[in-house]
Design a protein around this motif. Structure first.
Motif, mmCIF file in Angstrom:
data_model
loop_
_atom_site.group_PDB
_atom_site.id
_atom_site.type_symbol
_atom_site.label_atom_id
_atom_site.label_comp_id
_atom_site.label_asym_id
_atom_site.label_seq_id
_atom_site.Cartn_x
_atom_site.Cartn_y
_atom_site.Cartn_z
ATOM 1 N N LYS A 12 -4.282 6.218 -4.868
ATOM 2 C CA LYS A 12 -3.214 6.575 -5.796
ATOM 3 C C LYS A 12 -3.444 7.975 -6.375
ATOM 4 O O LYS A 12 -2.505 8.775 -6.501
ATOM 5 N N ALA A 13 -4.707 8.270 -6.684
ATOM 6 C CA ALA A 13 -5.023 9.586 -7.254
ATOM 7 C C ALA A 13 -4.735 10.699 -6.246
ATOM 8 O O ALA A 13 -4.249 11.769 -6.610
ATOM 9 N N ARG B 151 -1.579 -6.446 -2.481
ATOM 10 C CA ARG B 151 -1.353 -6.915 -3.851
ATOM 11 C C ARG B 151 -1.924 -5.947 -4.891
ATOM 12 O O ARG B 151 -1.361 -5.812 -5.982
ATOM 13 N N LEU C 38 -10.185 -4.585 -4.733
ATOM 14 C CA LEU C 38 -10.020 -3.265 -4.096
ATOM 15 C C LEU C 38 -9.438 -2.276 -5.107
ATOM 16 O O LEU C 38 -8.690 -1.369 -4.745
ATOM 17 N N ASN C 39 -9.791 -2.470 -6.374
ATOM 18 C CA ASN C 39 -9.225 -1.623 -7.429
ATOM 19 C C ASN C 39 -9.603 -0.158 -7.252
ATOM 20 O O ASN C 39 -8.745 0.720 -7.299
ATOM 21 N N SER C 40 -10.905 0.111 -7.074
ATOM 22 C CA SER C 40 -11.325 1.523 -6.951
ATOM 23 C C SER C 40 -10.716 2.149 -5.713
ATOM 24 O O SER C 40 -10.364 3.337 -5.718
ATOM 25 N N GLU C 41 -10.607 1.331 -4.645
ATOM 26 C CA GLU C 41 -10.095 1.848 -3.386
ATOM 27 C C GLU C 41 -8.630 2.291 -3.555
ATOM 28 O O GLU C 41 -8.260 3.400 -3.158
ATOM 29 N N LYS D 69 0.491 -3.228 -5.355
ATOM 30 C CA LYS D 69 1.601 -3.681 -6.185
ATOM 31 C C LYS D 69 1.187 -3.672 -7.659
ATOM 32 O O LYS D 69 1.940 -3.209 -8.530
ATOM 33 N N GLN D 70 -0.023 -4.173 -7.897
ATOM 34 C CA GLN D 70 -0.537 -4.208 -9.269
ATOM 35 C C GLN D 70 -0.610 -2.809 -9.866
ATOM 36 O O GLN D 70 -0.318 -2.597 -11.038
ATOM 37 N N MET D 71 -0.990 -1.841 -9.036
ATOM 38 C CA MET D 71 -1.120 -0.465 -9.521
ATOM 39 C C MET D 71 0.207 0.297 -9.428
ATOM 40 O O MET D 71 0.257 1.490 -9.704
ATOM 41 N N ASP D 72 1.236 -0.400 -8.965
ATOM 42 C CA ASP D 72 2.575 0.173 -8.872
ATOM 43 C C ASP D 72 2.569 1.488 -8.092
ATOM 44 O O ASP D 72 3.070 2.505 -8.548
ATOM 45 N N GLN E 225 -7.084 2.811 -6.379
ATOM 46 C CA GLN E 225 -7.039 3.861 -7.403
ATOM 47 C C GLN E 225 -7.326 5.230 -6.766
ATOM 48 O O GLN E 225 -6.672 6.227 -7.088
ATOM 49 N N THR E 226 -8.278 5.258 -5.827
ATOM 50 C CA THR E 226 -8.610 6.504 -5.135
ATOM 51 C C THR E 226 -7.411 6.992 -4.314
ATOM 52 O O THR E 226 -7.075 8.180 -4.322
#
Lengths: 286, 418
Positions: free
Chosen positions: B234-235, B255, B226-229, B258-261, B231-232
């Protein structure tokens, strides 16, 4: 710029994981012309082994990948001996349907034995650890999985290209009868190839519980993406699978972030269709 | 002569057997259960099925120690027993439709209880309506299900619409009393009937309350990452996030954040992985400070004392043994309400039972609202949930204030400070 680099990094790390899963599939497909539908379930079984080793005996995924790799090698070799061997020389559908049946069997056995619970491994050595370079966050579990992936894929490539065993595998893939006439035990090669294919996905499965939940359906989308990597990269081409996997990871990450998250698999499978239409043998196909 | 005797004996045996079956048929009421027993939602489906089995055990056997209407008696209508016929829709709407048809046409069930996924409840309940059978829905939360004017569909749980309004009301409370400064909202949801409806309701409620929706992130359930999700999200950096992520996707979402803080100030969840006590336990400290609508949790014991005795039975039917959660308890309640309606009607006649279901206010000590009343369309008007927050792995009641037992922790504690 930091966001762009972060998205690129996420894409590459995801791609390298797909490459490890796809490498095994590519090997089996390239040498034996068999589509292993149970590839995702091999991943799932290896994840369960790693999870239980971690849960019961506190073995970290950084170590249990060895056990998962060996176990998946045995599962692969047994699959060949007990199932695939009987389909060789018959319609291509026979092996495909047999492995489809195996995938259902493995999934439902795990569903019955382990229940559908989502199992999360906590307190792993790398679990949740990150470091930042210029604002770009590196997740240690994903980074470690990717580095393992690169090493394993490189080793498999070297094995195929630089060793006598690899040449025997290539010979068997090109012409089974001719290889037998040269004294190559093709039956043994097939067992080995299926085992190696299993081992690759097993190593991935061994590492994944450090950041992903384990459950009976976890292998589904991974195996689908691995099929796409292999078909895009070219059947039997390990560098092709690696290149395609990284490309897929990047397309997934960039389309997911810059277009819409829900669009990411549309972009991935759309790209796959374009490549297959343009080069049916894949980017690096024989 | 001997052949003739054998033939007569055989015929007599058949007659006795068929009479036995006929008598047996009169003493049992077949109920179909339709849940995702395999596939991505299998865990929730199996728990829902165990909850219905628990309710049936309470109905079929005398349990004077249980304070639930009908529990003291053995069976309904003077001793008729419920017999369950289980079906698995795998989380697929087409399978749900065909399994509902099989349950009604081939198994001859009196009613169907199900189906967890709103996307599966929708076609299955249409089948039941068409074939004039009852459909008791415990926990499918899409508000659209009870806006179809079906006559034989009854839903116990609160809807996404109700939960969305609660979320917004809670945010208003935080802004007014705690100066939380929540002005923007992000949505993250699985791209399914349930997720999309939840997001639509969340968006409508947020906008109506003057909150700005700055991120609308749908994802495919069972995604590899779910990285892009995240990241979106977070942006866009919304102050609050409304989440509709089930099971494994919920853990992956937490998780990945958490990884993306990154964390919003407030993360409010619809009926999702948040309510799964096993997932909450496994996430350990990472699961803390998330919030969500909760219809039941063992921490609510003082509000719903009748649940404990029934929960004991339920815990023997789950492996690993777990207490009721917000979703599965609704399926048990649905089964108990059906039994109550039959008892009140004094018959299994459909029209009579239907009339009772439409016109009665039922006592329901296992419901948070204490009562069950169905509106036209089948929504339980007394359905309610409490906003909880996970603190130290425990579901703490934070809103509404009259039911709260703890102060909410807002903003969520940052990953690095846990």
């Amino acid at each position: 710029m930091v966001t762009f680099l972060q998205v690129a990094l996420d894409g590459i790390l995801s791609g390298l994981l797909y490459a490890l899963i796809a490498a095994g599939l590519s090997l089996i497909w390239g040498v034996m012309d068999v589509i292993n539908f149970a590839h995702g379930e091999f991943l799932m079984v290896a994840m369960y082994l790693s999870y239980w080793l971690g849960f019961l005996w506190k073995v970290d995924p950084l170590i249990s990948w060895i056990a998962s790799g060996v176990f998946a090698f045995l599962v692969g070799a047994l699959t060949y001996k007990l199932i695939i061997r009987h389909t060789i020389g018959k319609s291509a559908m026979a092996a495909l349907l047999a492995t489809f049946g195996l995938s259902m069997f493995l999934k439902n056995v795990c569903l019955y034995v382990f229940s559908p619970n989502f199992r999360i491994l906590n307190d792993t050595f790398l679990g949740g650890k990150t470091f930042s370079v210029g604002g770009v966050i590196f997740s240690l579990p994903q980074l470690a999985t990717s580095l393992f992936s690169l090493c394993v894929v490189a080793l498999v490539y070297l094995l195929i290209k630089k060793t006598r065993l690899g040449w025997a595998i290539q010979a068997t893939a090109m012409d089974k009868e001719a290889a037998e006439l040269m004294g190559i035990n093709t039956e043994w090669i097939y067992v080995l190839v299926f085992g190696l294919g299993g081992a690759c996905v097993g190593i991935a499965g061994g590492l994944l519980p450090s950041y992903l939940a384990t459950f009976p359906d976890v292998g589904g989308l991974f195996s689908l993406l691995a099929f796409v990597c292999v078909a895009m990269g070219g059947f039997g081409s390990i560098p092709g699978a690696l290149f395609a996997a990284i490309l897929i990871g990047l397309v997934e990450a960039f389309s997911g972030f810059y277009v819409a998250p829900v669009f990411k698999y549309v972009a991935v499978f759309g790209l796959y269709l374009v490549v297959v239409f343009w080069r049916p043998r894949g980017l690096f196909g024989w | 002569m001997r052949k003739c005797s054998f033939a007569l004996l055989f015929v007599a045996l058949l007659v006795v057997l068929s009479m036995g079956t006929a008598f047996a048929a009169e003493d049992v009421i077949k109920i179909g259960t339709l849940f995702p027993l395999t596939g991505p939602c299998a865990l929730a489906g199996q728990r829902c099925q165990a909850a219905v089995e628990t309710a049936v055990e309470v109905i079929n056997n005398a349990h004077p120690e249980i304070n639930v209407p009908g529990a003291a008696a053995e069976g309904v209508l003077g001793g008729k027993k419920f017999v369950l016929v289980h079906a698995d829709h795998q989380g697929k709407p087409d399978v749900a439709k065909s399994e509902a048809e099989r349950l009604i046409d081939q198994e001859g069930v009196y009613a169907i209880i199900g189906s967890y996924n709103s996307s599966c409840t929708k076609p299955a309940s249409f089948v039941a309506e068409r074939k004039q059978k009852l459909f008791m829905c415990g926990c499918s939360s899409s508000a659209a299900l009870t806006k179809r004017d079906l006559n034989r569909f009854f839903r116990l749980a609160p809807t996404d619409e109700t939960e969305s309004l609660e979320f917004v009301e809670f945010i208003k409370y935080l802004n007014e009393t705690k100066s939380a400064g929540i002005e923007t909202v992000g949505l993250i949801y699985e791209n399914t009937e349930f997720g999309k409806h939840a997001a639509e309701e969340g968006k409508a409620a947020a906008e109506a309350a003057g909150l700005k929706v700055v991120a609308d992130v749908a994802f495919n359930p069972g995604a590899t990452n779910l990285n892009s999700e995240v990241q979106t999200l977070k942006a866009a950096d919304p102050d609050a996030v409304f989440g509709a992520c089930l099971g494994g996707d919920y853990t992956l979402w937490v998780r990945t954040m958490k990884q993306m803080d990154w964390l919003p100030d407030v993360a409010l969840n619809y009926c999702t992985g948040y309510q799964d006590p096993i997932i909450a336990k496994q996430l350990e400290a990472d699961g803390d400070f998330f919030m969500g609508g909760t219809g039941y949790s063992p921490e609510f014991a003082e509000l719903m004392p009748a649940v404990a005795a029934v929960e004991k039975i339920y815990m023997t039917k789950t492996d690993p043994s777990v207490p009721f959660d917000s979703d599965c308890i609704q399926e048990a309640i649905a089964t108990l309400i059906l039994a109550q309606a039959m008892e009140m009607a004094g018959t299994t006649d459909y029209d009579a039972v239907l009339k009772v279901l439409h016109e009665t206010q039922f006592d329901s000590p296992m419901s948070l609202g204490g009562k069950v009343v169905f509106a036209p369309g089948g929504q339980n008007l007394k359905a309610m949930s409490i906003l909880t927050q996970l603190q130290g792995g425990s579901y703490k009641r934070i809103y509404p204030l009259d039911l709260a037992d703890t102060e909410p922790v807002v903003p969520m504690v940052a990953w690095g400070s846990r």
